[in-house]
Design an enzyme around this catalytic site. Structure first.
Site, PDB file in Angstrom:
ATOM      1  N   LYS A 103      -9.501  10.087  -5.203  1.00  0.00           N
ATOM      2  CA  LYS A 103     -10.257   9.121  -5.812  1.00  0.00           C
ATOM      3  C   LYS A 103     -11.084   9.411  -4.073  1.00  0.00           C
ATOM      4  O   LYS A 103     -12.316  10.093  -4.104  1.00  0.00           O
ATOM      5  CB  LYS A 103     -11.152   8.032  -6.219  1.00  0.00           C
ATOM      6  CG  LYS A 103      -9.965   7.727  -7.175  1.00  0.00           C
ATOM      7  CD  LYS A 103     -10.195   6.076  -7.425  1.00  0.00           C
ATOM      8  CE  LYS A 103      -9.255   5.513  -6.907  1.00  0.00           C
ATOM      9  NZ  LYS A 103      -7.855   5.597  -6.104  1.00  0.00           N
ATOM     10  N   ARG A 155      -0.831   4.355   5.817  1.00  0.00           N
ATOM     11  CA  ARG A 155      -0.648   3.557   5.506  1.00  0.00           C
ATOM     12  C   ARG A 155      -0.228   2.701   5.002  1.00  0.00           C
ATOM     13  O   ARG A 155       1.003   2.717   4.520  1.00  0.00           O
ATOM     14  CB  ARG A 155      -2.101   3.229   4.575  1.00  0.00           C
ATOM     15  CG  ARG A 155      -3.678   3.068   4.583  1.00  0.00           C
ATOM     16  CD  ARG A 155      -4.543   3.633   3.369  1.00  0.00           C
ATOM     17  NE  ARG A 155      -4.448   3.135   2.257  1.00  0.00           N
ATOM     18  CZ  ARG A 155      -4.941   3.465   0.973  1.00  0.00           C
ATOM     19  NH1 ARG A 155      -6.317   4.058   1.449  1.00  0.00           N
ATOM     20  NH2 ARG A 155      -5.294   2.263  -0.047  1.00  0.00           N
ATOM     21  N   ARG A 189     -13.068  -2.981 -10.546  1.00  0.00           N
ATOM     22  CA  ARG A 189     -11.834  -2.238 -10.870  1.00  0.00           C
ATOM     23  C   ARG A 189     -10.755  -3.429 -11.475  1.00  0.00           C
ATOM     24  O   ARG A 189      -9.928  -3.207 -12.251  1.00  0.00           O
ATOM     25  CB  ARG A 189     -10.858  -2.706  -9.474  1.00  0.00           C
ATOM     26  CG  ARG A 189      -9.885  -1.599  -8.815  1.00  0.00           C
ATOM     27  CD  ARG A 189      -9.407  -2.066  -7.784  1.00  0.00           C
ATOM     28  NE  ARG A 189      -8.343  -1.302  -7.246  1.00  0.00           N
ATOM     29  CZ  ARG A 189      -8.657  -0.374  -5.920  1.00  0.00           C
ATOM     30  NH1 ARG A 189      -9.211   0.478  -5.762  1.00  0.00           N
ATOM     31  NH2 ARG A 189      -7.596   0.150  -6.045  1.00  0.00           N
TER      32      ARG A 189
END
Ligand code: AP5
Length: 217
Positions: free
Chosen positions: A13, A160, A88
């Site tokens: 995305k 991350r 979401r």
């Protein structure tokens, strides 16, 4: 152009949103990136969001919805936006419909990127990102020219914390439970465009653009 990109963690995305934002001249708005920016700055919102992000859970709907409505009210989003990671949950989707309606805006498309789970896990475990300019890399699929250093701005790349295998498993579970139902929700509203996200980055972009612009090659 007002687009929503839907898809599981690692579907691409963020990678694709950057390209579409450049093509259509509108901002790429990533709720994950907005939360990470708050976290870097140590704001109360960043501290609250971190409690959820660190374990792969979703940040509460009301906090997220407020942040998004403030962001889309900014000047640079007047002509549109590419939303990545929002909505979401079903509640966020319904609230987002209201946010658009009261502003007299309409969504052009919701693009769902489809990628099987083993590929998602491989993408997430090899990812690194630039904490300064946000560029995203992958050890195997998109390595930087110098290992560990951003091509664009020379900053040291970071991984991350939520890309650890156990957190990835939880993020995928949360996606299936909370976000996957939005595919049917947007299909029933005639807004959904489903795109195979497994090819090369350029090929996925081309398929998205062809679908958005109504071309069939
Ligand atoms: P967020 O930052 O939105 O994470 P995510 O949805 O899990 O998605 P990712 O950023 O992990 O993946 P991506 O699909 O953008 O893939 P990318 O392009 O990087 O959210 C993080 C957290 O914030 C959430 O868990 C939650 O806690 C919170 N949050 C965010 N939004 C929220 C909301 N609305 N409500 C509540 N909480 C929220 O690509 C992945 C890797 O693959 C990269 O290395 C890339 O180089 C590589 N790659 C990309 N495309 C390809 C390709 N075609 N071929 C090969 N490699 C590729």
């Amino acid at each position: 152009m007002r687009l929503v990109l839907l898809g599981p963690p690692g579907a691409g995305k963020g990678t694709q949103a950057d390209r579409l934002a450049a093509r259509y001249g509108v901002p790429h708005i990533s709720t994950g990136e907005l939360f990470r920016a708050h976290r870097r700055e140590g704001t109360p919102l960043g501290k609250e969001a971190d409690r959820y992000m660190a374990t792969g859970r979703l940040v509460p709907d009301d906090v997220t919805e407020r942040m998004v409505s403030e962001r889309i009210d900014r000047e640079d989003a007047r002509q549109g936006f590419i939303l990545d990671g929002f909505p979401r949950t079903m509640r966020q989707a319904e609230e987002f419909a209201d946010i658009l309606t009261v502003r007299g805006l309409r969504l052009d498309r919701v693009v769902a990127l489809e990628v099987p789970e083993p590929v998602l896990k491989e993408r997430l475990t090899g990812r690194s990102a630039c904490p300064s300019c946000g560029a995203v890399y992958h050890r195997r699929f998109h390595p930087p020219r110098r290992a560990g250093v951003c091509d664009a701005c020379g900053t040291l790349l970071v991984e991350r914390a939520d890309d650890r295998p156990e957190t990835v498993t939880e993020r995928l579970r949360v996606y299936a439970a909370e976000t996957a139902p939005l595919v049917a929700y947007y299909r029933s509203r005639g807004l959904l465009l489903e795109v195979d996200g497994t090819g090369e980055v350029d090929a996925v972009t081309a398929a998205m653009v062809a679908g958005i612009e109504g071309r069939h090659d």
